[in-house]
Design a protein around this motif. Structure first.
Motif, PDB file in Angstrom:
ATOM      1  N   GLU A   1       5.402   9.810  -6.949  1.00  0.00           N
ATOM      2  CA  GLU A   1       6.725   9.736  -6.321  1.00  0.00           C
ATOM      3  C   GLU A   1       7.492   8.473  -6.709  1.00  0.00           C
ATOM      4  O   GLU A   1       8.661   8.327  -6.362  1.00  0.00           O
ATOM      5  CB  GLU A   1       6.561   9.784  -4.792  1.00  0.00           C
ATOM      6  CG  GLU A   1       5.893  11.063  -4.308  1.00  0.00           C
ATOM      7  CD  GLU A   1       5.469  10.962  -2.851  1.00  0.00           C
ATOM      8  OE1 GLU A   1       5.692   9.877  -2.260  1.00  0.00           O
ATOM      9  OE2 GLU A   1       4.910  11.940  -2.324  1.00  0.00           O
ATOM     10  N   LEU A   2       6.831   7.550  -7.395  1.00  0.00           N
ATOM     11  CA  LEU A   2       7.475   6.324  -7.846  1.00  0.00           C
ATOM     12  C   LEU A   2       7.686   6.432  -9.347  1.00  0.00           C
ATOM     13  O   LEU A   2       6.734   6.549 -10.109  1.00  0.00           O
ATOM     14  CB  LEU A   2       6.605   5.102  -7.523  1.00  0.00           C
ATOM     15  CG  LEU A   2       7.212   3.745  -7.901  1.00  0.00           C
ATOM     16  CD1 LEU A   2       8.398   3.414  -6.999  1.00  0.00           C
ATOM     17  CD2 LEU A   2       6.160   2.639  -7.789  1.00  0.00           C
ATOM     18  N   GLY A   3       8.948   6.413  -9.759  1.00  0.00           N
ATOM     19  CA  GLY A   3       9.260   6.585 -11.167  1.00  0.00           C
ATOM     20  C   GLY A   3       8.680   5.463 -12.009  1.00  0.00           C
ATOM     21  O   GLY A   3       8.495   4.338 -11.556  1.00  0.00           O
ATOM     22  N   ILE A   4       8.403   5.747 -13.254  1.00  0.00           N
ATOM     23  CA  ILE A   4       7.841   4.749 -14.153  1.00  0.00           C
ATOM     24  C   ILE A   4       8.817   4.397 -15.272  1.00  0.00           C
ATOM     25  O   ILE A   4       8.432   3.809 -16.271  1.00  0.00           O
ATOM     26  CB  ILE A   4       6.518   5.232 -14.762  1.00  0.00           C
ATOM     27  CG1 ILE A   4       6.712   6.546 -15.532  1.00  0.00           C
ATOM     28  CG2 ILE A   4       5.466   5.402 -13.689  1.00  0.00           C
ATOM     29  CD1 ILE A   4       5.480   6.979 -16.285  1.00  0.00           C
ATOM     30  N   THR A   5      10.077   4.750 -15.105  1.00  0.00           N
ATOM     31  CA  THR A   5      11.064   4.394 -16.112  1.00  0.00           C
ATOM     32  C   THR A   5      11.437   2.923 -15.974  1.00  0.00           C
ATOM     33  O   THR A   5      11.259   2.319 -14.921  1.00  0.00           O
ATOM     34  CB  THR A   5      12.331   5.242 -15.945  1.00  0.00           C
ATOM     35  OG1 THR A   5      12.888   4.983 -14.648  1.00  0.00           O
ATOM     36  CG2 THR A   5      12.002   6.723 -16.065  1.00  0.00           C
ATOM     37  N   PRO A   6      11.956   2.308 -17.055  1.00  0.00           N
ATOM     38  CA  PRO A   6      12.320   0.893 -16.970  1.00  0.00           C
ATOM     39  C   PRO A   6      13.302   0.585 -15.850  1.00  0.00           C
ATOM     40  O   PRO A   6      13.309  -0.517 -15.313  1.00  0.00           O
ATOM     41  CB  PRO A   6      12.943   0.622 -18.348  1.00  0.00           C
ATOM     42  CG  PRO A   6      12.298   1.626 -19.259  1.00  0.00           C
ATOM     43  CD  PRO A   6      12.123   2.843 -18.406  1.00  0.00           C
ATOM     44  N   GLU A   7      14.115   1.562 -15.464  1.00  0.00           N
ATOM     45  CA  GLU A   7      15.102   1.320 -14.417  1.00  0.00           C
ATOM     46  C   GLU A   7      14.460   1.084 -13.063  1.00  0.00           C
ATOM     47  O   GLU A   7      15.089   0.554 -12.152  1.00  0.00           O
ATOM     48  CB  GLU A   7      16.064   2.508 -14.316  1.00  0.00           C
ATOM     49  CG  GLU A   7      16.996   2.654 -15.507  1.00  0.00           C
ATOM     50  CD  GLU A   7      16.314   3.200 -16.735  1.00  0.00           C
ATOM     51  OE1 GLU A   7      15.213   3.782 -16.608  1.00  0.00           O
ATOM     52  OE2 GLU A   7      16.874   3.023 -17.834  1.00  0.00           O
ATOM     53  N   ARG A   8      13.198   1.468 -12.900  1.00  0.00           N
ATOM     54  CA  ARG A   8      12.535   1.302 -11.611  1.00  0.00           C
ATOM     55  C   ARG A   8      11.728   0.011 -11.530  1.00  0.00           C
ATOM     56  O   ARG A   8      11.001  -0.206 -10.587  1.00  0.00           O
ATOM     57  CB  ARG A   8      11.607   2.499 -11.333  1.00  0.00           C
ATOM     58  CG  ARG A   8      12.340   3.799 -11.054  1.00  0.00           C
ATOM     59  CD  ARG A   8      13.352   3.630  -9.926  1.00  0.00           C
ATOM     60  NE  ARG A   8      12.757   3.107  -8.717  1.00  0.00           N
ATOM     61  CZ  ARG A   8      12.225   3.865  -7.769  1.00  0.00           C
ATOM     62  NH1 ARG A   8      12.251   5.165  -7.870  1.00  0.00           N
ATOM     63  NH2 ARG A   8      11.702   3.321  -6.692  1.00  0.00           N
TER      64      ARG A   8
ATOM     65  N   GLN B   1       0.821  -1.205   0.000  1.00  0.00           N
ATOM     66  CA  GLN B   1       0.000   0.000   0.000  1.00  0.00           C
ATOM     67  C   GLN B   1       0.864   1.268   0.000  1.00  0.00           C
ATOM     68  O   GLN B   1       0.500   2.269  -0.616  1.00  0.00           O
ATOM     69  CB  GLN B   1      -0.920  -0.026   1.214  1.00  0.00           C
ATOM     70  CG  GLN B   1      -1.952  -1.146   1.141  1.00  0.00           C
ATOM     71  CD  GLN B   1      -2.915  -1.133   2.318  1.00  0.00           C
ATOM     72  OE1 GLN B   1      -3.092  -0.108   2.970  1.00  0.00           O
ATOM     73  NE2 GLN B   1      -3.531  -2.269   2.595  1.00  0.00           N
ATOM     74  N   LYS B   2       1.987   1.232   0.668  1.00  0.00           N
ATOM     75  CA  LYS B   2       2.876   2.406   0.651  1.00  0.00           C
ATOM     76  C   LYS B   2       3.431   2.649  -0.741  1.00  0.00           C
ATOM     77  O   LYS B   2       3.555   3.794  -1.187  1.00  0.00           O
ATOM     78  CB  LYS B   2       4.011   2.193   1.651  1.00  0.00           C
ATOM     79  CG  LYS B   2       3.553   2.263   3.108  1.00  0.00           C
ATOM     80  CD  LYS B   2       4.706   2.050   4.077  1.00  0.00           C
ATOM     81  CE  LYS B   2       4.233   2.118   5.522  1.00  0.00           C
ATOM     82  NZ  LYS B   2       5.339   1.883   6.484  1.00  0.00           N
ATOM     83  N   ILE B   3       3.763   1.554  -1.444  1.00  0.00           N
ATOM     84  CA  ILE B   3       4.252   1.706  -2.822  1.00  0.00           C
ATOM     85  C   ILE B   3       3.145   2.273  -3.712  1.00  0.00           C
ATOM     86  O   ILE B   3       3.386   3.148  -4.553  1.00  0.00           O
ATOM     87  CB  ILE B   3       4.757   0.356  -3.365  1.00  0.00           C
ATOM     88  CG1 ILE B   3       5.985  -0.096  -2.581  1.00  0.00           C
ATOM     89  CG2 ILE B   3       5.089   0.459  -4.850  1.00  0.00           C
ATOM     90  CD1 ILE B   3       6.470  -1.479  -2.951  1.00  0.00           C
ATOM     91  N   ILE B   4       1.910   1.785  -3.508  1.00  0.00           N
ATOM     92  CA  ILE B   4       0.796   2.302  -4.296  1.00  0.00           C
ATOM     93  C   ILE B   4       0.594   3.788  -4.031  1.00  0.00           C
ATOM     94  O   ILE B   4       0.371   4.579  -4.958  1.00  0.00           O
ATOM     95  CB  ILE B   4      -0.491   1.513  -3.972  1.00  0.00           C
ATOM     96  CG1 ILE B   4      -0.376   0.064  -4.481  1.00  0.00           C
ATOM     97  CG2 ILE B   4      -1.708   2.189  -4.598  1.00  0.00           C
ATOM     98  CD1 ILE B   4      -1.551  -0.808  -4.107  1.00  0.00           C
ATOM     99  N   GLY B   5       0.676   4.172  -2.747  1.00  0.00           N
ATOM    100  CA  GLY B   5       0.539   5.586  -2.422  1.00  0.00           C
ATOM    101  C   GLY B   5       1.600   6.435  -3.107  1.00  0.00           C
ATOM    102  O   GLY B   5       1.299   7.504  -3.658  1.00  0.00           O
ATOM    103  N   ALA B   6       2.842   5.952  -3.076  1.00  0.00           N
ATOM    104  CA  ALA B   6       3.914   6.696  -3.740  1.00  0.00           C
ATOM    105  C   ALA B   6       3.668   6.777  -5.242  1.00  0.00           C
ATOM    106  O   ALA B   6       3.917   7.809  -5.873  1.00  0.00           O
ATOM    107  CB  ALA B   6       5.256   6.024  -3.453  1.00  0.00           C
ATOM    108  N   PHE B   7       3.164   5.701  -5.813  1.00  0.00           N
ATOM    109  CA  PHE B   7       2.888   5.694  -7.255  1.00  0.00           C
ATOM    110  C   PHE B   7       1.781   6.684  -7.603  1.00  0.00           C
ATOM    111  O   PHE B   7       1.900   7.469  -8.561  1.00  0.00           O
ATOM    112  CB  PHE B   7       2.511   4.283  -7.693  1.00  0.00           C
ATOM    113  CG  PHE B   7       2.012   4.187  -9.105  1.00  0.00           C
ATOM    114  CD1 PHE B   7       2.887   4.283 -10.174  1.00  0.00           C
ATOM    115  CD2 PHE B   7       0.655   4.009  -9.367  1.00  0.00           C
ATOM    116  CE1 PHE B   7       2.431   4.203 -11.483  1.00  0.00           C
ATOM    117  CE2 PHE B   7       0.191   3.925 -10.667  1.00  0.00           C
ATOM    118  CZ  PHE B   7       1.075   4.021 -11.727  1.00  0.00           C
TER     119      PHE B   7
END
Length: 540
Positions: free
Chosen positions: A490-497, A480-486
């Protein structure tokens, strides 16, 4: 008279060449992801017959085709394994005439085909519905049965007594060799995979050599009076229902909690959460206090609140659920005045992806797919009213197998949800983990899916692996924290992530072969693209 050296050469050649030939044929016609099962063609019992049955259950389009191919599998492998036994027979032990070995092997091949037919059917079902945990469950009985039938076709009284530890060791070694060998064949580029498959076929020859010698030298047989064959048959049928009951526990998750507002940080969107198959929801007398709204498989009230629903409501078609989702998105957007984010769990993720692909969604800005059914719809069976079609016999076998008397598992494999999954297979095979213009997307995948059902190539949306089987992932605070960041950007969407290792799929050899989209009239009108058989990525 053949010398021992000549026999060895013929044994290794006769086990290596069929595996290499199958891999070459698969490569030539573009079945690149199916080459992994090629080494099983020349394996010891029961693995070679398990190989044949999966092909037959996928690639038949009439009852006559099913019957003739099953008969061909029994005859071909009955005779071929008689040859393997003859070539592996120790020189110092008198060998029966080849005709007697062939007759013994043909009878055993027919028995083992009937014994494995339920499990081969379940293997095809895992390819239809992308249930990786059932794929692993199906291998447990295969591992248990293998040593019990290891002497089949070698000695006439194979059905008496229990195998020695050495025979059990040969059976286990076969499974390990085929698992690793299949992964290596799948990972080998181009035509080099043919040589890899041939090498693994030669390993089968080595195993035949050891198994036949130990089977003949097993004196005395443990518990010689025990009727192993009837016991094995009963255990096989019982284990089918045991897996069905386990599936009940894993699928029937009951009430599924939406993401907690105490863990999910403030986000700018109104979030609609879609729970999975067989979930329930008692309803809410008031609109949610936080940003998370529940989706209902029975629709919503005028203010966007989800109506109560029962597990049976989740069995409706993906198309109908997507239409209800479209209505709720419009109502929630109108009530809140905020853009909408969608979070779908398992079957809910499939609804989200269908909705984004087929219906207008101007209010939706973000979507999270949690434990989607990756590569669902790789095989097919027609509706019960059809008298022909790919997998017609498989469908009726499933209708008989996936029923636990008195149990809660749905006894209708033609329920609207499953049928819509099969009928819309091209979308889910080709575009499940592909981006949608104007919508930020990410996905979570449990570890078991990355081991058994890896997506074709690297996904084009952020994909995060979670250590789990099939239980709801959304309830985990870390997720849920990752979803919130997304959702907050705040969560990058580049292939490197991407947090997905794309590891070697060690269980790819035990999957059923996929049916090409171009062969199925139900599918080929939808698209010409097939990522399982073409080196293509997401549509531009």
């Amino acid at each position: 008279m053949q010398t021992a050296r000549a026999r060895l050469v013929l044994l290794f050649a006769s086990t290596a060449l069929p595996a290499a030939a199958e891999a070459a044929a698969m490569h030539a016609v573009g079945f690149l992801r199916t080459r992994a099962i090629a080494p099983q063609f020349s394996a010891v019992w029961p693995y070679s017959m398990f190989h044949d049955l999966r092909w037959v259950l996928v690639y038949h389009n009439s009852w006559f085709s099913l019957g003739t191919k099953l008969l061909a599998a029994v005859v071909v492998h009955g005779l071929l394994c008689a040859v393997y036994v003859a070539l592996a027979w120790p020189m110092e032990i008198p060998r029966p005439p080849l005709r007697r070995l062939a007759g013994r092997s043909l009878v055993f091949a027919a028995f083992i085909a009937l014994l494995l037919l339920p499990w081969a059917t379940i293997a095809v079902a895992t390819a239809q519905f992308a249930l990786a945990w059932i794929l692993l469950l199906e291998l447990v009985p295969l591992l248990v049965l293998a040593p019990l039938v290891a002497r089949g076709g070698v000695v006439s009284d194979w059905w008496r007594g229990l195998p020695t530890l050495r025979l059990a060791g040969w059976s286990l070694l076969t499974f390990v060799a085929l698992t690793i060998g299949g992964a290596l064949v799948a990972a080998t580029p181009g035509w080099f995979a043919v040589a890899t498959a041939g090498a693994m076929g030669a390993v089968n020859g080595l195993i035949w050599l050891g198994l036949v010698r130990d089977a003949l030298r097993q004196k005395p047989v443990l518990y010689r009076l025990a009727p192993v064959a009837p016991i094995v048959a009963v255990l096989t049928v019982a284990s089918v229902y045991a897996v069905d009951l386990v599936a009940v526990r894993l699928i029937s998750t009951g009430p599924q909690s939406a993401p907690s507002t105490t863990v999910l940080p403030p986000v700018p969107q109104a979030v609609i959460y879609l729970a999975g198959f067989n979930s329930t929801y008692p309803g809410d007398p008031a609109p949610p206090a936080g940003p998370v709204w529940r989706f209902s498989y029975r629709g919503t009230n005028a203010d966007g609140r989800a109506r109560p629903y029962a597990p049976s409501d989740t069995h409706q078609s993906i198309v109908d659920s997507a239409r209800l989702l479209a209505e709720q998105v419009d109502r929630v957007h109108a009530v809140t005045g905020r853009p909408v984010a969608l979070i779908g769990e398992s079957a809910g993720a499939m609804i989200v992806r269908f909705y984004l692909a087929r219906l207008r969604h101007p209010a939706v800005t973000s979507a999270v797919l949690s434990d989607p059914l990756v590569r669902a719809g790789r095989t097919y069976y027609p509706p019960p009213g059809a008298d022909s079609g790919w997998g017609i016999g498989t469908g009726w076998l499933l209708r008989g197998l996936l029923v636990v008397p008195g149990g809660p598992l749905p006894d209708d494999v033609d329920q609207p949800f499953l049928r819509s999954l099969l009928d819309n297979a091209p979308l889910f095979r080709n575009e499940l983990l592909c981006p949608v213009p104007g919508v930020r997307m990410m996905a979570f995948l449990p570890t078991i899916d990355t081991l058994a059902l890896p997506p074709p190539g690297l996904p084009d949306i952020p994909l995060i692996e979670v250590g789990a089987i099939h239980a709801p992932l959304i309830n985990r605070p870390a997720v849920q924290k990752i979803i919130g960041a997304f959702l907050n950007g705040e969560l990058g969407i580049t292939p490197e992530r991407r947090h997905y290792r794309g590891r070697l799929a060690f269980f790819v050899a035990w999957q059923a072969p996929a049916l090409p989209i171009r062969l199925n009239p139900v599918w080929r009108t939808q698209t010409d693209t097939d990522v399982l058989f073409q080196r293509v990525g997401c549509p531009a």
